[in-house]
Design a protein around this motif. Structure first.
Motif, mmCIF file in Angstrom:
data_model
loop_
_atom_site.group_PDB
_atom_site.id
_atom_site.type_symbol
_atom_site.label_atom_id
_atom_site.label_comp_id
_atom_site.label_asym_id
_atom_site.label_seq_id
_atom_site.Cartn_x
_atom_site.Cartn_y
_atom_site.Cartn_z
ATOM 1 N N LYS A 22 11.716 -9.455 -5.359
ATOM 2 C CA LYS A 22 10.751 -10.562 -5.327
ATOM 3 C C LYS A 22 9.443 -10.123 -5.971
ATOM 4 O O LYS A 22 9.149 -8.939 -6.087
ATOM 5 N N SER A 23 8.629 -11.103 -6.346
ATOM 6 C CA SER A 23 7.351 -10.770 -6.981
ATOM 7 C C SER A 23 6.307 -10.408 -5.929
ATOM 8 O O SER A 23 6.377 -10.841 -4.776
ATOM 9 N N VAL A 24 5.350 -9.635 -6.363
ATOM 10 C CA VAL A 24 4.236 -9.274 -5.490
ATOM 11 C C VAL A 24 3.445 -10.536 -5.122
ATOM 12 O O VAL A 24 2.934 -10.646 -4.007
ATOM 13 N N PHE A 25 3.400 -11.493 -6.024
ATOM 14 C CA PHE A 25 2.751 -12.768 -5.730
ATOM 15 C C PHE A 25 3.416 -13.434 -4.519
ATOM 16 O O PHE A 25 2.738 -13.898 -3.601
ATOM 17 N N ASP A 26 4.752 -13.467 -4.516
ATOM 18 C CA ASP A 26 5.491 -14.032 -3.373
ATOM 19 C C ASP A 26 5.187 -13.259 -2.086
ATOM 20 O O ASP A 26 5.042 -13.847 -1.017
ATOM 21 N N ALA A 27 5.098 -11.941 -2.212
ATOM 22 C CA ALA A 27 4.807 -11.104 -1.050
ATOM 23 C C ALA A 27 3.431 -11.430 -0.483
ATOM 24 O O ALA A 27 3.260 -11.558 0.739
ATOM 25 N N MET A 28 2.438 -11.570 -1.352
ATOM 26 C CA MET A 28 1.084 -11.870 -0.883
ATOM 27 C C MET A 28 1.028 -13.253 -0.239
ATOM 28 O O MET A 28 0.317 -13.460 0.749
ATOM 29 N N GLN A 29 1.794 -14.192 -0.767
ATOM 30 C CA GLN A 29 1.866 -15.518 -0.144
ATOM 31 C C GLN A 29 2.441 -15.420 1.260
ATOM 32 O O GLN A 29 1.938 -16.059 2.186
ATOM 33 N N SER A 30 3.494 -14.621 1.430
ATOM 34 C CA SER A 30 4.098 -14.436 2.758
ATOM 35 C C SER A 30 3.121 -13.774 3.720
ATOM 36 O O SER A 30 3.020 -14.165 4.878
ATOM 37 N N MET A 31 2.419 -12.755 3.237
ATOM 38 C CA MET A 31 1.439 -12.087 4.095
ATOM 39 C C MET A 31 0.369 -13.067 4.568
ATOM 40 O O MET A 31 -0.025 -13.056 5.728
ATOM 41 N N ALA A 32 -0.089 -13.915 3.654
ATOM 42 C CA ALA A 32 -1.104 -14.906 4.016
ATOM 43 C C ALA A 32 -0.535 -15.931 4.998
ATOM 44 O O ALA A 32 -1.177 -16.276 5.998
ATOM 45 N N GLU A 33 0.674 -16.394 4.735
ATOM 46 C CA GLU A 33 1.309 -17.401 5.594
ATOM 47 C C GLU A 33 1.499 -16.886 7.010
ATOM 48 O O GLU A 33 1.280 -17.608 7.986
ATOM 49 N N ASP A 69 4.465 -11.033 -12.285
ATOM 50 C CA ASP A 69 5.431 -10.251 -13.068
ATOM 51 C C ASP A 69 5.723 -8.875 -12.454
ATOM 52 O O ASP A 69 6.533 -8.125 -12.993
ATOM 53 N N ILE A 70 5.074 -8.551 -11.369
ATOM 54 C CA ILE A 70 5.305 -7.265 -10.704
ATOM 55 C C ILE A 70 6.292 -7.477 -9.562
ATOM 56 O O ILE A 70 6.108 -8.363 -8.725
ATOM 57 N N GLN A 71 7.337 -6.689 -9.546
ATOM 58 C CA GLN A 71 8.299 -6.768 -8.452
ATOM 59 C C GLN A 71 7.829 -5.888 -7.288
ATOM 60 O O GLN A 71 7.201 -4.844 -7.490
ATOM 61 N N VAL A 72 8.178 -6.304 -6.092
ATOM 62 C CA VAL A 72 7.810 -5.570 -4.879
ATOM 63 C C VAL A 72 8.226 -4.105 -4.978
ATOM 64 O O VAL A 72 7.461 -3.205 -4.633
ATOM 65 N N LYS A 73 9.420 -3.854 -5.499
ATOM 66 C CA LYS A 73 9.928 -2.477 -5.563
ATOM 67 C C LYS A 73 9.082 -1.566 -6.450
ATOM 68 O O LYS A 73 9.148 -0.353 -6.336
ATOM 69 N N GLU A 74 8.252 -2.156 -7.316
ATOM 70 C CA GLU A 74 7.414 -1.353 -8.205
ATOM 71 C C GLU A 74 6.214 -0.728 -7.483
ATOM 72 O O GLU A 74 5.701 0.289 -7.934
ATOM 73 N N ILE A 75 5.782 -1.347 -6.389
ATOM 74 C CA ILE A 75 4.587 -0.831 -5.710
ATOM 75 C C ILE A 75 4.795 -0.526 -4.229
ATOM 76 O O ILE A 75 3.887 -0.023 -3.571
ATOM 77 N N MET A 76 5.982 -0.805 -3.704
ATOM 78 C CA MET A 76 6.210 -0.588 -2.272
ATOM 79 C C MET A 76 6.198 0.913 -1.941
ATOM 80 O O MET A 76 6.375 1.758 -2.819
ATOM 81 N N THR A 77 5.991 1.212 -0.684
ATOM 82 C CA THR A 77 6.131 2.577 -0.184
ATOM 83 C C THR A 77 7.594 2.759 0.186
ATOM 84 O O THR A 77 8.141 1.999 0.983
ATOM 85 N N ARG A 78 8.233 3.747 -0.417
ATOM 86 C CA ARG A 78 9.669 3.937 -0.225
ATOM 87 C C ARG A 78 10.017 4.752 1.018
ATOM 88 O O ARG A 78 11.021 4.504 1.664
#
Length: 146
Positions: A22-33, A69-78
Motif C-alpha cells: 500500500k502507499s504511504v499516503f494510504d497509511a497516513m490516511q489510516s493513521m489519521a482516521e 508513489d512510496i510503498q509502505v515497505k520502502e520506509i517501514m521498520t522491518r
C-alpha cells in the motif's frame, strides 16, 4: 504490575494494519482516521513490519518522490520488537525505553493479537500509583487516634 494479557483485556485487541504494498499516503490516511501513531504492516496474518509517524517523517523525504508513489515497505521498520501475554507492564516499559520506541505488538502463538502504546503503559502505571495513594490515604485517615 499488570501483565500484557490484563492490559489487553482492559484496552481491547483491536489491531490497525496495512499491507506492505500500500502507499504511504494510504497509511497516513489510516493513521489519521484511527488516531494512531503506528500501523502494523501485515502480509495476510504475518507481521512483516511496523510503520510509525517517525518512519514517515524521517524516511519518506529521503526517497524524493510523492507519498502516493512510496510503498509502505520502502520506509517501514522491518525488525519489530514485540511482547507476549505473560510480559509485565514493567518489562514493556523497559523495552520501550531501551529501544526508544512507542508501540509494541502483542504476539501469542505466532499470531498478532493486539498492540500496546507507551500511552497505554503510562496510563496503567498512573492508575496503579493512584490506587496505592488511595489505599495509603484510607489507612491514614481510618486509623484511630491513640
Amino acid at each position: 504490575m499488570k501483565t500484557v494479557e490484563q492490559l489487553l483485556q482492559a484496552k481491547g485487541h483491536k489491531v490497525i494494519s496495512i499491507a506492505p504494498e500500500k502507499s504511504v499516503f494510504d497509511a497516513m490516511q489510516s493513521m489519521a482516521e484511527y488516531n494512531t501513531g503506528a500501523l502494523l504492516v501485515m502480509r495476510d496474518d504475518e507481521l512483516v513490519g511496523i510503520l510509525t509517524e517517525r518512519d514517515f517523517s524521517r524516511k519518506s523525504y529521503l526517497l524524493n518522490k510523492p507519498v502516493k508513489d512510496i510503498q509502505v515497505k520502502e520506509i517501514m521498520t522491518r525488525h519489530v520488537a514485540y511482547v507476549g501475554l505473560n510480559d509485565t507492564n514493567e518489562n514493556c516499559m523497559a523495552l520501550i525505553t531501551e529501544l526508544r520506541i512507542r508501540h509494541l505488538p502483542v504476539i501469542d502463538k505466532d499470531k498478532v493479537i493486539g498492540i500496546l502504546s507507551i500511552g497505554d503503559l503510562v496510563k496503567d502505571v498512573i492508575s496503579e500509583h493512584q490506587f496505592v495513594i488511595e489505599q495509603l490515604e484510607r489507612y491514614i485517615y481510618d486509623t484511630p487516634e491513640i
